[in-house]
Design an enzyme around this catalytic site. Structure first.
Site, PDB file in Angstrom:
ATOM      1  N   GLU A 167      38.624  40.950  33.378  1.00  0.00           N
ATOM      2  CA  GLU A 167      38.267  42.356  33.598  1.00  0.00           C
ATOM      3  C   GLU A 167      39.228  43.207  32.804  1.00  0.00           C
ATOM      4  OE1 GLU A 167      37.716  43.889  37.549  1.00  0.00           O
ATOM      5  OE2 GLU A 167      36.951  41.987  38.297  1.00  0.00           O
ATOM      6  N   GLU A 207      40.343  38.755  42.546  1.00  0.00           N
ATOM      7  CA  GLU A 207      41.557  39.528  42.853  1.00  0.00           C
ATOM      8  C   GLU A 207      42.121  39.177  44.228  1.00  0.00           C
ATOM      9  OE1 GLU A 207      40.271  43.564  42.132  1.00  0.00           O
ATOM     10  OE2 GLU A 207      40.862  43.458  40.037  1.00  0.00           O
TER      11      GLU A 207
END
Ligand code: BG6
Length: 467
Positions: free
Chosen positions: A365, A176
């Site tokens: 995810e 991320e």
């Protein structure tokens, strides 16, 4: 007709500090994740300055995957996993982060773990950095805005990429990475208001990422390296031009990192973002060449919820979401943590990313964080989780089949319950496998299958045909 291609990578995703435990075993050094406490009664978790007496740190034992990985992998294998995403803890390999020689015991741990995956035909997707900066680096060199990080990360990345050549097919560089402006913990003392510091940290991570891509391509023709983004699909609060302008700016900010990963340079829009933020950063000619030589092969991203953007800043605090808070969307239900459940949003996000970058995509995810209850028969009937996953996987199938998006992998988050990154709680569970452990560290650590275990097994068996 099956919407998912033959060989589609079904699996689950983990991060070292959320599952391994053994925080000081095998020569491992302390990372910033090891000095992060747990949320109690709504008081947000935070980093402490070193280890303090009487404070509970959930990463220290986590779910003790370090000692249980063989049993846990056997369960993943039973579900039919084709792949597993996890991260390497930098501090197992270089305990302080800046040593010149790696820690042999740390290398051996991952070697045995990865060899076991190979034996089980589970392809590895390995993240090099998942929010666990060595604590020593942070104390000695400060935030990622210090270029010392580039030198140390390069050594670490090259060590593991060469060590596990042939065992790891897919690498991810920074988890991320575009969450950095929202989550200064990724870089710790990179202050959000100090834009030069923030974007210097961002630049240094982009350079580190490109170094890893370039090196992996040089030494291993069979491996692929991707970037990893936070990608909550965003909607405008209204059809007003102001709200839509705000939405556009938000998206450009979110794409800042992917633009560089894909194009290998600062695009005109990125340069304007820096200029408008009055961010002064140091970019050398050599670094520009590295960025150009280190373009990614694919894009991986996390998706839990969508978000809503508007032109009025007060609105932004209205509801929760993974890392980024946004306005409550009246059309969507939310999880108990206020994350807005939106499977169509995932399909939109897949289309946006594929239209823009035209690289293969991985959803690494996705999942429902929920409080599970063990009933009197010892079962966990998590139909709510099955519903969430069914709808999201169905949306992926539609994106592939109806929209032509190239999706190559799906790893749902936390296939076995792990420590929540946001809150440090164990009670925020994502798994198909329950772990007997509570928020204070009590419990036997015993693993048991939830109802969703057999459901996901069947999804994989039928390659996503039967949900
Ligand atoms: C992502 C992180 O932001 O969200 C994971 O990459 C994290 O590490 C996941 O666990 C879910 O968030 P949480 O707070 O529910 O654990």
């Amino acid at each position: 007709m099956n919407k998912f291609k033959e060989g589609f990578l079904w699996g689950g995703g983990l991060a070292a500090h959320q599952c391994e435990g053994a925080y000081n075993i095998g020569g491992k050094g302390l990372s910033i994740a090891d000095v992060k406490n747990v949320e109690v009664n709504g008081v947000a978790r935070e980093y402490t300055d070193g280890l303090l007496d009487g404070v509970y740190y959930p990463s220290h034992d986590a779910i003790d995957f370090y000692h249980n990985y063989k049993e846990d992998l056997a369960l993943f294998h039973e579900m039919g996993f084709k792949c597993l995403r996890t991260s390497i803890a930098w501090t197992r390999i270089y305990p302080n982060g800046d040593e010149l020689e790696p820690n042999a015991e740390g290398l051996q741990f991952y070697r045995e773990f990865f060899e076991e995956c190979k034996r089980l035909n589970i392809e590895l997707i390995i993240t090099l950095f998942h929010a666990d900066t060595p604590f020593y680096m942070y104390k000695t060199y400060g935030s990622w805005s210090n270029k010392k990080y580039i030198e140390c990360f390069e050594r670490y990345a090259k060590t593991v990429i060469s060590e596990y050549k042939g065992l790891v097919k897919y690498w991810l560089t920074f988890n991320e990475i575009n969450g950095l402006p929202y989550l200064p913990g990724q870089s710790l003392n990179s202050v959000r208001d100090n834009k030069s510091d923030l974007y210097q940290a961002a630049h240094n991570q982009l350079v580190c990422s490109a170094i890893a891509v370039k090196y992996a391509h040089e030494i291993d023709k069979d491996c692929k390296v991707g970037c990893m983004l936070l990608y909550p699909t965003a909607y405008a609060y209204s059809c007003s031009p102001e709200d839509n302008f705000e939405l556009m700016k938000f998206k450009q900010g979110m794409n800042f990192f992917a633009d560089c990963h894909v194009h290998g340079k600062y695009t005109p829009n990125m340069l304007k973002i820096l200029e408008n933020a009055n961010a002064k950063i140091e970019v050398t000619e050599e670094e520009k060449e590295i960025l150009l030589a280190g373009k990614v092969d694919y894009i991986a991203f996390s998706y839990y919820n969508s978000t809503v953007r508007g032109s009025s800043p007060e609105q932004l605090k209205a509801t929760g979401g993974n890392i980024i808070r946004g306005i409550k969307n009246p059309y969507l239900p939310s999880t108990s943590w206020g994350w807005q459940i939106d499977p169509i949003g995932l399909r939109i996000g897949l289309n946006e990313l594929y239209d823009k970058y035209q690289l293969p995509l991985m959803i690494v995810e996705n999942g429902l964080g929920a409080e599970d209850v063990v009933n009197e028969n010892g079962e966990i009937i998590d139909d709510y989780r099955i519903d969430y996953l069914r709808q999201h996987i169905s949306a992926i199938g539609d994106a592939i089949c109806e929209d032509g998006v190239d999706v190559i992998a799906y790893t749902s988050w936390g296939p076995i319950d792990i420590v929540s990154a946001g809150t440090g709680q164990m009670s925020k569970r994502y798994g198909y496998i329950y772990v007997d452990r509570d928020n204070e560290g009590n419990g036997t650590m015993k693993r048991s299958k939830k109802k969703s275990f057999d459901w996901y097994k069947h999804v994989i068996e039928t390659n996503g045909r039967e949900l």
